[in-house]
Write a protein that holds these residues in place. Structure first.
Motif, PDB file in Angstrom:
ATOM      1  N   ARG A  43      -6.352  11.099  -5.436  1.00 49.95           N
ATOM      2  CA  ARG A  43      -7.249  10.100  -6.032  1.00 49.95           C
ATOM      3  C   ARG A  43      -6.498   8.792  -6.279  1.00 49.95           C
ATOM      4  N   ARG A  50      -5.993   7.005  -2.994  1.00 54.53           N
ATOM      5  CA  ARG A  50      -7.236   6.369  -2.555  1.00 54.53           C
ATOM      6  C   ARG A  50      -7.469   5.056  -3.293  1.00 54.53           C
ATOM      7  N   ASP A  51      -7.258   5.061  -4.613  1.00 52.20           N
ATOM      8  CA  ASP A  51      -7.485   3.846  -5.396  1.00 52.20           C
ATOM      9  C   ASP A  51      -6.464   2.755  -5.062  1.00 52.20           C
ATOM     10  N   ASP A  76      -7.546   0.892  -2.073  1.00 58.67           N
ATOM     11  CA  ASP A  76      -8.851   0.239  -2.162  1.00 58.67           C
ATOM     12  C   ASP A  76      -8.661  -1.242  -2.488  1.00 58.67           C
ATOM     13  N   LEU A 121     -10.738  -3.374  -3.416  1.00 63.20           N
ATOM     14  CA  LEU A 121     -11.531  -3.776  -4.575  1.00 63.20           C
ATOM     15  C   LEU A 121     -10.790  -3.504  -5.887  1.00 63.20           C
ATOM     16  N   LEU A 122      -9.756  -2.683  -5.823  1.00 65.17           N
ATOM     17  CA  LEU A 122      -8.976  -2.361  -7.020  1.00 65.17           C
ATOM     18  C   LEU A 122      -7.588  -3.000  -6.981  1.00 65.17           C
ATOM     19  N   ARG A 165       0.810   0.537  -1.928  1.00 66.66           N
ATOM     20  CA  ARG A 165      -0.263  -0.450  -2.077  1.00 66.66           C
ATOM     21  C   ARG A 165      -0.014  -1.644  -1.157  1.00 66.66           C
ATOM     22  N   SER A 198      -0.793  -0.787   2.398  1.00 70.59           N
ATOM     23  CA  SER A 198      -2.222  -0.563   2.620  1.00 70.59           C
ATOM     24  C   SER A 198      -3.052  -1.833   2.531  1.00 70.59           C
TER      25      SER A 198
END
Length: 342
Positions: free
Chosen positions: A271, A274-275, A278, A280-281, A317, A320
């Motif tokens: 999880r 995934r965040d 993202d 958006l995060l 991060r 990604s």
């Protein structure tokens, strides 16, 4: 998942189109919609074959359906449907029984007998997961199963509550399943069905031991997914929620080649991964993402993440970040978001 939507159908033709879709996805029946709502009608349906169980996830603005004796004479696949509303509310009716349903409820219908069901006309959008299957797959006589049609199956506690959690989790991830995932879930879905219906019928002895064990494991995994954000989640909590001993919980996982702590840690890491990926995060602090998924120590999370993925959370991060790949305007795509649905 095979997905059909009204999104590209002209407004005047949508509901007639949807009548055909519902008949093909389930069984022949009459679909009705308030004339004042037809022009604004929208719906989509996703179908996933879980072995002998067909899972249908429908999202729609309000409408209702009725299956009549004439429909049954035209085509009777002799199947049952177990439905779990994901959002919204509505009504059901069969065999002289009727009632309302809301998100998280479980209700049961027999396609070989007339029935009616529908979404409440005053809601914006409803979502419903339905598992359709042959009664021959279950160890119960047909007459016993028909006792359950158009009644609420118990979901307030125990096996019923855990079955509801499992189906809500299945609805959430149904669109992400690969063919191999669906194949692996086929047995679990059937086992959960069997145990949930045995619980409603109070005939647990009719359920084979391996089926009860498999369904228990599926429900435990669903419970873990639901409570990942709780930093204090422990084997004792998980065992207590399922009315088993901590020792037996560890044995169930050991027989599967895992540990309870290992599964919880792996789910939390996934999880977080995934965040972190993202966009958006992107502004959310890494420590906040870690805390969201149950890691109370930022340092421990960073070390655990690096051990699992070979990069620190900050490095992952960065790797990604989609902006790193936008080397020219050719790479930029404009996305149009639909206002309907999630």
């Amino acid at each position: 998942m095979e997905l059909v939507s009204t999104a590209k159908i002209p407004a005047k033709e949508r509901f007639d189109f949807w009548r055909q879709v519902t008949t093909q996805s389930w069984v022949p029946m009459d679909s009705r919609c308030d004339r004042r709502q037809e022009d604004d009608f929208q719906a989509r349906i996703g179908v996933t074959e879980l072995g002998a169980v067909r899972a249908v996830l429908m999202t729609a603005t309000p409408y209702s359906v009725r299956r009549t004796p004439q429909h049954i004479r035209r085509f009777d696949p002799e199947t049952f449907k177990l439905s779990c509303p994901v959002r919204g509310r509505g009504m059901m009716e069969q065999n002289g029984r009727d009632g309302e349903f809301k998100a998280g409820d479980l209700f049961f219908l027999d396609t070989s007998q007339p029935y009616a069901t529908g979404l409440a006309p005053d809601i914006a959008v409803g979502e419903l997961l339905t598992l359709q299957f042959s009664p021959s797959l279950l160890p119960f006589p047909h007459r016993e199963l028909r006792r359950l049609t158009a009644v609420h199956l118990p979901v307030s506690r125990g096996i019923g509550a855990l079955s509801s959690v499992f189906l809500l989790q299945l609805a959430r991830h149904l669109g992400d399943l690969s063919a191999s995932d669906a194949a692996r879930l086929s047995t679990l879905a059937l086992d959960v069905l069997t145990v949930a219906l045995a619980n409603a019928l109070d005939v647990h002895r009719a359920v084979p031991t391996h089926t009860r064990r498999s369904a228990l494991l599926a429900q435990i995994h669903a419970f873990i997914n639901q409570h990942l954000g709780e930093a204090r989640l422990s084997p004792r909590d998980i065992a207590a929620a399922h009315h088993i001993s901590v020792r037996y919980l560890h044995k169930v996982f050991q027989d599967e080649g895992h540990t309870v702590a290992g599964v919880v840690r792996a789910r939390r890491l996934e999880r977080c991964r995934r965040d972190l990926a993202d966009p958006l995060l992107a502004d959310r602090p890494i420590s906040a993402i870690a805390a969201r998924w149950g890691f109370s120590s930022a340092a421990h999370f960073s070390q655990t993440f690096r051990s699992a993925y070979g990069l620190s959370p900050r490095e992952f991060r960065h790797e990604s970040d989609p902006a790193r790949e936008l080397t020219s305007p050719v790479n930029v795509r404009k996305t149009t978001f639909q206002p309907f649905g999630r």
